[in-house]
Motif scaffolding. Structure first.
Motif, PDB file in Angstrom:
ATOM      1  N   VAL A   1       1.407 -20.861   6.331  1.00 31.57           N
ATOM      2  CA  VAL A   1       2.601 -20.466   5.595  1.00 31.57           C
ATOM      3  C   VAL A   1       2.270 -19.411   4.547  1.00 31.57           C
ATOM      4  O   VAL A   1       2.951 -18.380   4.435  1.00 31.57           O
ATOM      5  N   LEU A   2       1.210 -19.673   3.789  1.00 31.56           N
ATOM      6  CA  LEU A   2       0.834 -18.748   2.715  1.00 31.56           C
ATOM      7  C   LEU A   2       0.426 -17.383   3.259  1.00 31.56           C
ATOM      8  O   LEU A   2       0.703 -16.353   2.641  1.00 31.56           O
ATOM      9  N   LEU A   3      -0.228 -17.372   4.429  1.00 26.43           N
ATOM     10  CA  LEU A   3      -0.655 -16.088   5.002  1.00 26.43           C
ATOM     11  C   LEU A   3       0.540 -15.194   5.340  1.00 26.43           C
ATOM     12  O   LEU A   3       0.435 -13.967   5.300  1.00 26.43           O
ATOM     13  N   ILE A   4       1.665 -15.789   5.679  1.00 23.28           N
ATOM     14  CA  ILE A   4       2.855 -14.996   6.018  1.00 23.28           C
ATOM     15  C   ILE A   4       3.703 -14.699   4.790  1.00 23.28           C
ATOM     16  O   ILE A   4       4.116 -13.558   4.556  1.00 23.28           O
ATOM     17  N   VAL A   5       3.937 -15.724   3.987  1.00 23.34           N
ATOM     18  CA  VAL A   5       4.870 -15.585   2.859  1.00 23.34           C
ATOM     19  C   VAL A   5       4.290 -14.704   1.744  1.00 23.34           C
ATOM     20  O   VAL A   5       5.005 -13.881   1.161  1.00 23.34           O
ATOM     21  N   THR A   6       2.997 -14.872   1.462  1.00 26.74           N
ATOM     22  CA  THR A   6       2.407 -14.155   0.328  1.00 26.74           C
ATOM     23  C   THR A   6       2.562 -12.637   0.437  1.00 26.74           C
ATOM     24  O   THR A   6       3.076 -12.000  -0.491  1.00 26.74           O
ATOM     25  N   PRO A   7       2.127 -11.990   1.536  1.00 26.40           N
ATOM     26  CA  PRO A   7       2.276 -10.525   1.574  1.00 26.40           C
ATOM     27  C   PRO A   7       3.729 -10.066   1.589  1.00 26.40           C
ATOM     28  O   PRO A   7       4.049  -9.013   1.020  1.00 26.40           O
ATOM     29  N   ILE A   8       4.612 -10.860   2.227  1.00 22.82           N
ATOM     30  CA  ILE A   8       6.022 -10.453   2.263  1.00 22.82           C
ATOM     31  C   ILE A   8       6.637 -10.501   0.857  1.00 22.82           C
ATOM     32  O   ILE A   8       7.345  -9.580   0.449  1.00 22.82           O
ATOM     33  N   LEU A   9       6.331 -11.560   0.100  1.00 21.93           N
ATOM     34  CA  LEU A   9       6.842 -11.638  -1.280  1.00 21.93           C
ATOM     35  C   LEU A   9       6.194 -10.588  -2.171  1.00 21.93           C
ATOM     36  O   LEU A   9       6.867  -9.957  -2.997  1.00 21.93           O
ATOM     37  N   MET A  10       4.893 -10.412  -1.998  1.00 21.06           N
ATOM     38  CA  MET A  10       4.179  -9.439  -2.849  1.00 21.06           C
ATOM     39  C   MET A  10       4.586  -8.001  -2.550  1.00 21.06           C
ATOM     40  O   MET A  10       4.299  -7.091  -3.333  1.00 21.06           O
ATOM     41  N   ALA A  11       5.259  -7.771  -1.401  1.00 20.11           N
ATOM     42  CA  ALA A  11       5.691  -6.406  -1.066  1.00 20.11           C
ATOM     43  C   ALA A  11       6.669  -5.855  -2.098  1.00 20.11           C
ATOM     44  O   ALA A  11       6.788  -4.637  -2.263  1.00 20.11           O
ATOM     45  N   ALA A  12       7.364  -6.746  -2.813  1.00 15.97           N
ATOM     46  CA  ALA A  12       8.312  -6.278  -3.835  1.00 15.97           C
ATOM     47  C   ALA A  12       7.606  -5.866  -5.125  1.00 15.97           C
ATOM     48  O   ALA A  12       8.170  -5.101  -5.927  1.00 15.97           O
TER      49      ALA A  12
ATOM     50  N   GLY B   1      -9.734  -3.674   4.961  1.00 11.24           N
ATOM     51  CA  GLY B   1     -10.642  -2.533   5.065  1.00 11.24           C
ATOM     52  C   GLY B   1      -9.939  -1.202   4.881  1.00 11.24           C
ATOM     53  O   GLY B   1     -10.502  -0.272   4.296  1.00 11.24           O
ATOM     54  N   VAL B   2      -8.701  -1.112   5.367  1.00 16.97           N
ATOM     55  CA  VAL B   2      -7.954   0.147   5.233  1.00 16.97           C
ATOM     56  C   VAL B   2      -7.715   0.492   3.764  1.00 16.97           C
ATOM     57  O   VAL B   2      -7.636   1.667   3.389  1.00 16.97           O
ATOM     58  N   LEU B   3      -7.635  -0.536   2.914  1.00 19.06           N
ATOM     59  CA  LEU B   3      -7.445  -0.272   1.479  1.00 19.06           C
ATOM     60  C   LEU B   3      -8.612   0.509   0.895  1.00 19.06           C
ATOM     61  O   LEU B   3      -8.433   1.286  -0.054  1.00 19.06           O
ATOM     62  N   ALA B   4      -9.817   0.279   1.447  1.00 22.01           N
ATOM     63  CA  ALA B   4     -10.977   1.039   0.964  1.00 22.01           C
ATOM     64  C   ALA B   4     -10.795   2.528   1.230  1.00 22.01           C
ATOM     65  O   ALA B   4     -11.284   3.374   0.470  1.00 22.01           O
ATOM     66  N   TYR B   5     -10.088   2.856   2.315  1.00 24.04           N
ATOM     67  CA  TYR B   5      -9.809   4.259   2.632  1.00 24.04           C
ATOM     68  C   TYR B   5      -8.716   4.801   1.724  1.00 24.04           C
ATOM     69  O   TYR B   5      -8.841   5.885   1.149  1.00 24.04           O
ATOM     70  N   THR B   6      -7.624   4.060   1.567  1.00 27.58           N
ATOM     71  CA  THR B   6      -6.453   4.596   0.870  1.00 27.58           C
ATOM     72  C   THR B   6      -6.664   4.709  -0.634  1.00 27.58           C
ATOM     73  O   THR B   6      -5.906   5.408  -1.303  1.00 27.58           O
ATOM     74  N   ARG B   7      -7.681   4.021  -1.180  1.00 30.59           N
ATOM     75  CA  ARG B   7      -7.932   4.108  -2.631  1.00 30.59           C
ATOM     76  C   ARG B   7      -8.056   5.559  -3.071  1.00 30.59           C
ATOM     77  O   ARG B   7      -7.575   5.949  -4.128  1.00 30.59           O
ATOM     78  N   ARG B   8      -8.721   6.391  -2.241  1.00 27.99           N
ATOM     79  CA  ARG B   8      -8.854   7.810  -2.560  1.00 27.99           C
ATOM     80  C   ARG B   8      -8.179   8.691  -1.508  1.00 27.99           C
ATOM     81  O   ARG B   8      -7.613   9.726  -1.820  1.00 27.99           O
ATOM     82  N   GLY B   9      -8.261   8.241  -0.258  1.00 25.01           N
ATOM     83  CA  GLY B   9      -7.725   9.076   0.819  1.00 25.01           C
ATOM     84  C   GLY B   9      -6.216   9.048   0.922  1.00 25.01           C
ATOM     85  O   GLY B   9      -5.625   9.906   1.586  1.00 25.01           O
ATOM     86  N   GLY B  10      -5.565   8.058   0.277  1.00 25.34           N
ATOM     87  CA  GLY B  10      -4.123   7.980   0.266  1.00 25.34           C
ATOM     88  C   GLY B  10      -3.531   7.604   1.604  1.00 25.34           C
ATOM     89  O   GLY B  10      -4.250   7.426   2.579  1.00 25.34           O
ATOM     90  N   PRO B  11      -2.217   7.399   1.711  1.00 19.63           N
ATOM     91  CA  PRO B  11      -1.219   7.561   0.645  1.00 19.63           C
ATOM     92  C   PRO B  11      -1.418   6.547  -0.489  1.00 19.63           C
ATOM     93  O   PRO B  11      -1.901   5.447  -0.237  1.00 19.63           O
ATOM     94  N   ARG B  12      -0.997   6.937  -1.705  1.00 13.69           N
ATOM     95  CA  ARG B  12      -1.283   6.074  -2.847  1.00 13.69           C
ATOM     96  C   ARG B  12      -0.040   5.684  -3.641  1.00 13.69           C
ATOM     97  O   ARG B  12      -0.162   5.138  -4.719  1.00 13.69           O
ATOM     98  N   GLY B  13       1.117   6.024  -3.139  1.00 10.70           N
ATOM     99  CA  GLY B  13       2.338   5.678  -3.862  1.00 10.70           C
ATOM    100  C   GLY B  13       2.651   4.198  -3.783  1.00 10.70           C
ATOM    101  O   GLY B  13       2.211   3.490  -2.873  1.00 10.70           O
ATOM    102  N   ASN B  14       3.406   3.706  -4.741  1.00  9.98           N
ATOM    103  CA  ASN B  14       3.763   2.283  -4.762  1.00  9.98           C
ATOM    104  C   ASN B  14       4.584   1.892  -3.539  1.00  9.98           C
ATOM    105  O   ASN B  14       4.463   0.775  -3.032  1.00  9.98           O
ATOM    106  N   THR B  15       5.441   2.801  -3.062  1.00  8.35           N
ATOM    107  CA  THR B  15       6.254   2.475  -1.891  1.00  8.35           C
ATOM    108  C   THR B  15       5.378   2.284  -0.649  1.00  8.35           C
ATOM    109  O   THR B  15       5.702   1.467   0.226  1.00  8.35           O
TER     110      THR B  15
END
Length: 521
Positions: A20-31, A106-120
């Protein structure tokens, strides 16, 4: 009862909540990134990173429980599965859960500098991750549709966030075709409900053999298979995939290429084997022949089209059409060896394509190269990126001991055991075609000097990354300093993982044995 004796029950209760937490957490945190963005800039990555670390920890804890004690099944709200929502983490779905959690982190390691980096972007990233984990864990066919739509909506937005009109066109194309595919799938689900009166996968497995309206059940399978064939990009329903992969932002492509179609291919296997079952597949006239034919045609078409591409991202996109064709063909063989091979190839292909598309983005940012010709001399200028790319390409061909070889080997062995000799021949021919387009890129990187004609030409800055376009931004293309340690590490870790997993073929068989034994016996 002492506290020590209560501890296993407490831990079991916590693990029961993990799906449950694996599904609900990222969906709620998306806001959160959008909400925090009203007051703070650039908070999205931090929110996504904290969530991703939690998801990886949860996925690993769930895997430890499932692979040692058996499946974890959670009925939301305590309602019976006939009426309620059931989440199922078994040996098959848990492999995809771990893949989704680790690759998205792992993709977050790329986007930290390589972007996209906007909140949306990070809001869409978290929504996509939640949708993919929902696809992996849901235990009913209607919620599978819901999670497919959640992940698709996030994917449309991510692809459209590219820096040119081509991205918007590619996203619109995917939106139209993806919606058609989802509608076809939902029609099949409606037919199943009409024939059996239930949407739960376990209940359907019991009800389908007893259903009186077998014609309706067969029609349901046909609609569901066509819907998934579009989602998995099987020829000739693949047309959305090359444009989507090519025109998505470089930080988005590794996520989409590694996980979106992979989750859909997993879902196809789940529905075929858990809901309909091997007996239905083998007893329905021409069904397995059609599935195998769709898969083998996609293998050949994808490989052939990849050979003639000049753009590297587009070449790898057509390669995915071929690789997913291999998985669909394996499903159609309906034997244990081919099924385990398909699962290994699902995991291995996700890892390889995440690394390859991250490498393509890295090379584009630091070297300004996007076409095969522009990769000339890359090994001298970017040796680590070239080495990682070469290792991943070799793994994609299926050279031992890489994971690409293990998956193909078991699928080929399954084809031989099923006496489907044309499938074995197609796998061999596809391997030769894969060698043709990967060898062309490796030859450019290592054996062709960068002539003025073939040298990389820096392109326009990436607006979605936040670059100011004056050539001084570290995110402008062709700037070596634009590459971070995290971007390089993602490519290297993916390459090492693709080789290391090649030694895990026997382990995959052992881990999947309870699920395979239940399905095939």
């Amino acid at each position: 009862m002492s506290s020590v004796e209560l501890l296993p029950d407490v831990l079991s209760g916590i693990v029961d909540l993990v799906p449950v937490l694996l599904i609900v957490t990222p969906i709620l945190m998306a806001a959160a990134p959008v909400a925090l963005g009203l007051r703070f800039d650039r908070t999205g990555w931090t929110v996504a990173a904290i969530t991703a670390v939690g998801l990886v920890a949860g996925a690993l804890a769930l895997a430890a429980e499932v692979y040692t004690r058996g499946a974890v099944i959670h009925n939301l709200g305590g309602y019976p599965r006939t009426y309620g929502i059931e989440l199922v983490a078994d040996e098959f779905s848990t492999a995809i859960v771990v893949l989704v959690a680790t690759i998205s982190a792992g993709v977050l390691a790329y986007t930290r500098r390589g972007g996209p980096r906007g909140n949306t972007f990070y809001s869409a990233y978290l929504l996509l991750t939640g949708g993919l984990l929902g696809i992996s864990l849901t235990g009913d066919v209607f919620n599978l549709f819901v999670f497919l739509e959640i992940s698709s909506l996030a994917t449309y937005a991510l692809i459209a966030s590219g820096d040119g009109p081509e991205s918007a066109v590619a996203a619109l194309k995917y939106l139209i075709l993806g919606t058609i595919g989802a509608s076809i799938y939902l029609t099949g689900v409606a037919f199943l409900f009409m024939a059996t009166g239930t949407l739960n996968m376990a209940e359907l497995a019991l009800a389908i053999p007893e259903a009186e309206a077998q014609v309706l059940v067969r029609a349901a399978f046909a609609f569901i298979f066509v819907g998934f064939a579009l989602k998995v990009a099987q020829w000739p329903l693949h047309t959305w995939q090359p444009s989507a992969y090519q025109h998505a932002p470089d930080g988005v492509t590794p996520l989409v290429a590694a996980l979106v179609s992979t989750a859909s291919a997993y879902a196809l296997g789940r529905v075929m084997y858990t809901v309909f079952g091997p007996d239905f597949l083998t007893s329905t006239p021409y069904l397995t022949e059609i599935v195998v034919t769709v898969g083998t045609v996609s293998i050949l078409a994808g490989s052939t089209l990849a050979v003639i591409q000049r753009d590297v991202k587009r070449m790898l996109a057509f390669s995915s059409v071929s690789q997913f064709g291999l998985i669909v063909a394996a499903y159609g063989l309906v034997n244990e060896t081919a099924f385990v091979g398909a699962t290994i190839h699902l995991v291995g292909h996700g890892l390889m394509k995440a690394g390859l598309f991250a490498a393509v983005g890295l090379v584009s940012v630091s070297y300004g190269a996007r076409t095969v010709d522009e990769y000339a001399g890359l090994a001298n200028n970017r040796p680590v990126a070239a080495g990682g790319t070469a290792a991943l390409l070799i793994a994609l061909v299926g050279v031992p001991p890489a994971v690409g070889f293990v998956g193909k080997w078991y699928i080929g062995l399954g084809a031989v055991r099923a006496e489907q000799w044309p499938v074995a021949a197609v796998i061999f021919l596809s391997t030769m075609l894969t060698l043709a387009y990967t060898a062309r890129l490796i030859e450019k990187m290592y054996f062709t000097p960068a002539s003025p004609l073939e040298a990389a030409h820096p392109s326009e800055p990436v607006a979605a990354d936040g670059g100011d376009g004056d050539g001084s931004s570290p995110l402008d293309r062709g700037v070596p300093g634009a590459v971070s340690v995290g971007m390089v590490a993602l490519v290297v870790v993916a390459a090492v993982g693709a080789i290391a997993l090649g030694f895990a073929g026997g382990a995959f068989f052992e881990l999947l044995d309870p699920f395979v034994s239940e399905v095939f016996n």
